[in-house]
Design a protein around this motif. Sequence first.
Motif, mmCIF file in Angstrom:
data_model
loop_
_atom_site.group_PDB
_atom_site.id
_atom_site.type_symbol
_atom_site.label_atom_id
_atom_site.label_comp_id
_atom_site.label_asym_id
_atom_site.label_seq_id
_atom_site.Cartn_x
_atom_site.Cartn_y
_atom_site.Cartn_z
ATOM 1 N N TYR A 98 0.768 -1.066 -0.079
ATOM 2 C CA TYR A 98 -0.085 0.045 0.051
ATOM 3 C C TYR A 98 0.762 1.135 -0.047
ATOM 4 N N THR A 99 1.904 1.073 0.717
ATOM 5 C CA THR A 99 2.697 2.214 0.889
ATOM 6 C C THR A 99 3.334 2.660 -0.662
ATOM 7 N N LEU A 100 3.803 1.640 -1.504
ATOM 8 C CA LEU A 100 4.212 1.824 -2.723
ATOM 9 C C LEU A 100 3.244 2.362 -3.400
ATOM 10 N N VAL A 101 2.135 1.872 -3.432
ATOM 11 C CA VAL A 101 0.936 2.366 -4.254
ATOM 12 C C VAL A 101 0.700 3.892 -4.340
ATOM 13 N N LEU A 102 0.665 4.142 -2.764
ATOM 14 C CA LEU A 102 0.543 5.767 -2.475
ATOM 15 C C LEU A 102 1.555 6.420 -3.051
ATOM 16 N N PHE A 103 2.792 5.970 -2.998
ATOM 17 C CA PHE A 103 3.976 6.550 -3.567
ATOM 18 C C PHE A 103 3.942 6.782 -4.916
ATOM 19 N N SER A 104 3.391 5.756 -5.635
ATOM 20 C CA SER A 104 3.259 5.933 -7.030
ATOM 21 C C SER A 104 2.064 7.088 -7.690
ATOM 22 N N ARG A 105 1.103 6.939 -6.632
ATOM 23 C CA ARG A 105 -0.140 8.011 -6.792
ATOM 24 C C ARG A 105 0.388 9.522 -6.633
ATOM 25 N N LEU A 106 1.427 9.326 -5.721
ATOM 26 C CA LEU A 106 1.837 11.109 -5.392
ATOM 27 C C LEU A 106 2.715 11.371 -6.476
ATOM 28 N N SER A 108 2.264 10.439 -9.605
ATOM 29 C CA SER A 108 1.460 10.243 -10.926
ATOM 30 C C SER A 108 0.645 11.972 -10.618
ATOM 31 N N ALA A 109 0.595 12.277 -9.541
ATOM 32 C CA ALA A 109 -0.081 13.721 -9.225
ATOM 33 C C ALA A 109 1.042 14.937 -9.297
ATOM 34 N N CYS A 110 2.124 14.625 -10.032
ATOM 35 C CA CYS A 110 3.045 15.407 -10.428
ATOM 36 C C CYS A 110 3.619 16.357 -8.917
ATOM 37 N N LEU A 111 3.416 15.581 -8.102
ATOM 38 C CA LEU A 111 4.106 16.057 -6.666
ATOM 39 C C LEU A 111 5.464 15.612 -6.293
ATOM 40 N N LEU A 112 6.309 16.332 -5.755
ATOM 41 C CA LEU A 112 7.563 16.114 -5.371
ATOM 42 C C LEU A 112 7.747 15.771 -3.902
ATOM 43 N N PRO A 113 8.022 14.262 -3.806
ATOM 44 C CA PRO A 113 8.462 13.734 -2.374
ATOM 45 C C PRO A 113 9.480 14.468 -1.560
#
Length: 759
Positions: A98-106, A108-113
């Motif tokens: 789930y963590t990696l799914v969230l990271f991928s969605r982040l 995809s939203a063009c947000l910079l971690p």
Amino acid sequence: MNARQAQSLRVFDSLTPNTILSLISRSTSLSQTQQVHAHILKTGHSNDTHFINKLLSLYANFNCFANAESLLHSLPNPNIFSFKSLIHASSKSNLFSYTLVLFSRLLSACLLPDVHVLPSAIKACAGLSASEVGKQVHGYGLTTGLALDSFVEASLVHMYVKCDQLKCAHKVFDKMRERDVVSWSALTGGYSKKGDVVNAKMVFDEGGKLGIEPNLVSWNGMIAGFNQSGCYLEAVLMFQRMNSDGFRSDGTSISSVLPAISDLEDLKMGVQVHSHVIKMGFESDNCIISALIDMYGKCRCTSEMSRVFEGAEEIDLGGFNALVAGLSRNGLLEEAFKVFKKFKLKVKELNVVSWTSMISSCSQHGKDLEALEIFREMQLAKVRPNSVTISCLLPACGNIAALVHGKATHCFSLRNWFSDDVYVSSALIDMYANCGRIQLARIIFDRMPVRNLVCWNATTSGYAMHGKAKEAIEIFDLMQRSGQKPDFVSFTSVLFACSQAGLTEQGQHYFDSMSRIHGLEARVEHYACMVSLLGRTGKLKEAYDMISTMPIEPDACVWGALLSSCRTHRNMSLGEIAANKLFELEPKNPGNYILLSNIYASNNRWNEVDKVRDMMKHVGLSKNPGCSWIEIKNKVHMLLAGDDLHPQMPQIMEKLRKLSMDMKNSGVSHDTEFVLQDVEEQDKELILCGHSEKLAVVLGILNTNPGTPLRVIKNLRICGDCHSFIKFISSFEGREIYVRDANRYHHFNEGVCSCGDYW
């Protein structure tokens, strides 16, 4: 909704947005958070990203990911803070996928971690051992510059170590600007766990040059890593170095080094560590007590093992399990039983390891019926067996050909998804082969998604035991074509198959290929197979010459193979040489005296027969009684040669006499050559009627429906007369009869045996 909740919401109606934010921040329970969430929905603030992010953080803290996920989906324009707390919380809760799914969605939203999000994603890759995904995250960190952060770098080192990518871990560590003791310890521990002694020591020794001082975690990681990788001596040396460098060892250090000492069987070192335990005051540490008991057991010091157990103030299940295993390992099965029963009364319930340990002990020491009974008790005690339990139980089913119990165990493994375990599957192959169902063993083998050396060897050995040399050789060759390298057991199985079928040339080819192609030096068991192969085909002189030129000292198996062949071919001169060697090597084995006596008897040398029997009496030996087992209606019956204790013995003897008469009337007579006593012919026939395999087969005929296959296990080799008699019965009664003797399987059907009368 109750009245109190309704009143709370009415109060919320009059609050300003800033006050609501303050309430969200002070929310201390999930119910309070849900009340605030309901108010936000009611007042139309559900599109306010600031409110939603605060709620997301709370739901994440309460591990309420379903509500958090719903909120996240409701946001039209989520920002980095919308994902941040959720990614951190899911990683902390080990919800790595789930963590990696969230990271991928982040992304995809063009947000910079940021440097706080990336380590959570890296930890998720480590938890899933997803090294390729981890490398992609690493690459992203390099592209964005986030990988230069010391916290991110440390996370990458740990990730690569856990994913067994030690070269990558080492590269990241070398480029770190701030190398700390945590990352350094992770790298040294990773190398030691892999068994890479050179790199583990190199990195460890370079710590001083880098200004890194090892701490207790560093030392313990090295000791435990070397122990886990089988580098037992290195683990002990690291423990000694730790103490000489002035570091105070703790319970973890001692619990890690004692198993290494156990496997080295270094009793002297074990006693020194035991003294250290007493000096440091660790005698009440249950983990250390268990490790000490295990160490003394493996060093065959059972008195000290029991003393540690009895001297402990309080023993947990770990110590009990270690004691039972130690007693069983040293052949003290009765004592293990007593401890097991005594401890079972003291505690409310034993764990799966306790029960499995006893089942394994019984199975390994010929107490197969007891193993089945303990498994039944385990189920009554409502202790759930695991895959290890099943792997230990199946050999007991196979040893006594308890096919019904074996099938029930197979069904249990299917219901509990154990059958995909490679060790359970290998045990199933072995069980079905031992129960005479080699076809079912092959079906299990063919359906295995993953195969290891154990299952290849079990299948080859099964075919060899059934005298199916062609199939055994096919499996052996297929194993090599699949990329699996054969080991010593593989060659023992294929050579045994050649021996059973008299394939001298092929056997010689495989024997020569061991060293020439595979770089394996032949062991005594391989020479024993070759001696048996040559001896069976009548090449007794060649067999003796091979023994005389062996590069290693021949053991009892080698001389026993020659003596057995001398019995088959009535060769007294070589038989006497082999027997005299065996009398030196195994003075307490009555079988060697019996074989020599048989050779003399087959040549009518009755005086020599008497001399051998006098020798046996002088050393206090008696002939091992013939014993056979047969499973009838879920119950295993044991019959001894000449025994009249079985309740159906009168009916058995009556049926046996009738079948003997039918056999004579059909023109087949008893082969009295196999009565090795100087008595009248009529007495010889009476003696032959008492052989245990005949009794077992007749018991099966009396208690099963016509046409039902019979499966018999015998502790000795089947004699020629019993072989002829059972061939006749298979035709006369219309039965398939499987007899597993001490050497191989015999499949009787329509008057023919699968061995081709060659065994």
